[in-house]
Design an enzyme around this catalytic site. Structure first.
Site, PDB file in Angstrom:
ATOM      1  N   LYS A 170       0.833  -1.212   0.000  1.00  0.00           N
ATOM      2  CA  LYS A 170       0.000   0.000   0.000  1.00  0.00           C
ATOM      3  C   LYS A 170       0.863   1.256   0.000  1.00  0.00           C
ATOM      4  O   LYS A 170       0.597   2.203  -0.732  1.00  0.00           O
ATOM      5  CB  LYS A 170      -0.918   0.028   1.236  1.00  0.00           C
ATOM      6  N   ARG A 172      -8.595   0.892  10.015  1.00  0.00           N
ATOM      7  CA  ARG A 172      -8.170  -0.489  10.205  1.00  0.00           C
ATOM      8  C   ARG A 172      -9.163  -1.264  11.069  1.00  0.00           C
ATOM      9  O   ARG A 172      -8.935  -2.441  11.342  1.00  0.00           O
ATOM     10  CB  ARG A 172      -6.833  -0.488  10.925  1.00  0.00           C
ATOM     11  N   ARG A 206      12.406  -2.253  10.347  1.00  0.00           N
ATOM     12  CA  ARG A 206      11.381  -1.809  11.290  1.00  0.00           C
ATOM     13  C   ARG A 206      11.256  -2.799  12.443  1.00  0.00           C
ATOM     14  O   ARG A 206      11.316  -4.010  12.236  1.00  0.00           O
ATOM     15  CB  ARG A 206      10.044  -1.681  10.569  1.00  0.00           C
ATOM     16  N   ARG A 255       0.782  -9.246  13.313  1.00  0.00           N
ATOM     17  CA  ARG A 255       0.121  -8.235  12.484  1.00  0.00           C
ATOM     18  C   ARG A 255      -0.870  -8.883  11.519  1.00  0.00           C
ATOM     19  O   ARG A 255      -1.941  -8.335  11.256  1.00  0.00           O
ATOM     20  CB  ARG A 255       1.156  -7.416  11.713  1.00  0.00           C
ATOM     21  N   ARG A 307      12.087  -6.567   4.236  1.00  0.00           N
ATOM     22  CA  ARG A 307      11.942  -5.130   3.983  1.00  0.00           C
ATOM     23  C   ARG A 307      13.007  -4.316   4.722  1.00  0.00           C
ATOM     24  O   ARG A 307      13.335  -4.592   5.873  1.00  0.00           O
ATOM     25  CB  ARG A 307      10.546  -4.687   4.439  1.00  0.00           C
TER      26      ARG A 307
END
Ligand code: ADP
Length: 209
Positions: free
Chosen positions: A13, A88, A155, A166, A122
Site C-alpha cells: 500500500k 483499520r 522496522r 500483524r 523489507r
C-alpha cells in the site's frame, strides 16, 4: 479524489501510495508513518504507542482517529488524499464516514506466504522513507539508500513474530472492512501479489487515471 488503500501489512500500500501521490499530486497520509514520526520525535503520543506498535498490535481507536482528524484538517488535504493504513477497524471506518465522503477504496489482495516474504526482507531509509527489499528491490549498494546514502534500517515490527501477529490482527480487525465497504459500493480489489509495475497498472485502472 479521496481514497483509502486497504489491505494486509506488506501488500504494498505504501509503495503504491507514493506512486499515486506522484501521479495525482495529492498527499499520502500513512497512519503508520505518522505514528513512527511521533515515536522518533518522542512526543507524548509516540511514547504511548511505541510498545503497541513494536508488538504489531493496533493503537487504540480514539488516539488514531484524533490523529487522523487533525491531519485531514490541514490545507493540503482539501483536494484529496490517499489514506494508507486507516481505517483499520469498523469503529475507525464509522468515524471516518462522519467526516468525509470517500471516492474510492482500493483493496490490495495478497497471500500470507508472500506477505511474510516481503515484510521480513523489507528495509527502509530512516531519512527519506524509501522502501527496499533485500531480494526483490535491493539498493545499489548493500544496506545503503540510493537517494541519500543513509544506512537502511529494519522496522521493529518486521520481525517474524511481530509480522505473524500483524497478520492475525489484520484478519480479526481489518478484514471485516472489505464487506463493510463492499456494502457501500466503493471497493475495487487489485491483485497485489504481482510485481510493483503491474500492481501500479491495476491501481491506475481501479482509480481510472
Ligand atoms: P503495516 O501496514 O505494514 O502493518 P503501518 O506502517 O501501516 O504498517 O502501521 C504500523 C503500526 O502502526 C501498526 O502495526 C499499528 O500498531 C499502528 N497503526 C497504523 N495505523 C493504525 C490504525 N489505523 N489503527 C491502529 N493502529 C495503527
Amino acid at each position: 479524489m479521496k481514497m483509502i488503500f486497504l489491505g494486509p501489512p506488506g501488500a504494498g500500500k505504501g509503495t503504491m501510495a507514493s506512486k499515486v501521490k506522484a501521479a495525482m499530486g495529492i498527499p499520502h497520509i500513512s497512519t503508520g508513518e505518522l505514528f513512527r514520526d511521533n515515536v522518533s520525535r518522542q512526543t507524548e503520543l509516540g511514547l504511548q504507542v511505541k510498545s503497541i506498535m513494536d508488538r504489531g498490535d493496533l493503537v487504540p481507536d480514539d488516539l488514531t482517529v484524533a490523529m487522523v482528524k487533525e491531519r485531514l484538517e490541514r490545507p493540503d488535504a482539501e483536494k484529496g488524499y490517499i489514506l494508507d493504513g486507516f481505517p483499520r477497524t469498523i469503529p475507525q471506518a464509522e468515524a471516518l464516514a462522519k467526516i468525509v465522503e470517500l471516492d474510492c477504496v482500493v483493496n490490495f489482495s495478497c497471500s500470507d506466504e508472500e506477505l511474510i516474504r516481503r515484510l521480513t526482507g523489507r528495509r527502509q531509509c530512516p531519512k527519506c522513507g524509501r522502501i527496499y527489499h533485500i531480494a526483490f528491490m535491493p539498493p545499489k549498494a548493500e544496506g545503503v539508500c540510493d537517494d541519500d546514502g543513509a544506512t537502511l534500517s529494519i522496522r521493529a515490527d518486521d520481525t517474524l513474530e511481530a509480522v505473524q501477529n500483524r497478520l492475525e490482527v489484520y484478519e480479526a480487525a481489518t478484514k471485516p472492512l472489505i464487506s463493510w465497504y463492499t456494502n457501500n459500493g466503493l471497493i475495487k480489489t487489485v491483485d497485489a501479489s504481482a510485481a510493483p509495475d503491474a500492481v501500479f497498472d491495476f491501481v491506475k485502472d481501479a482509480l481510472e487515471i
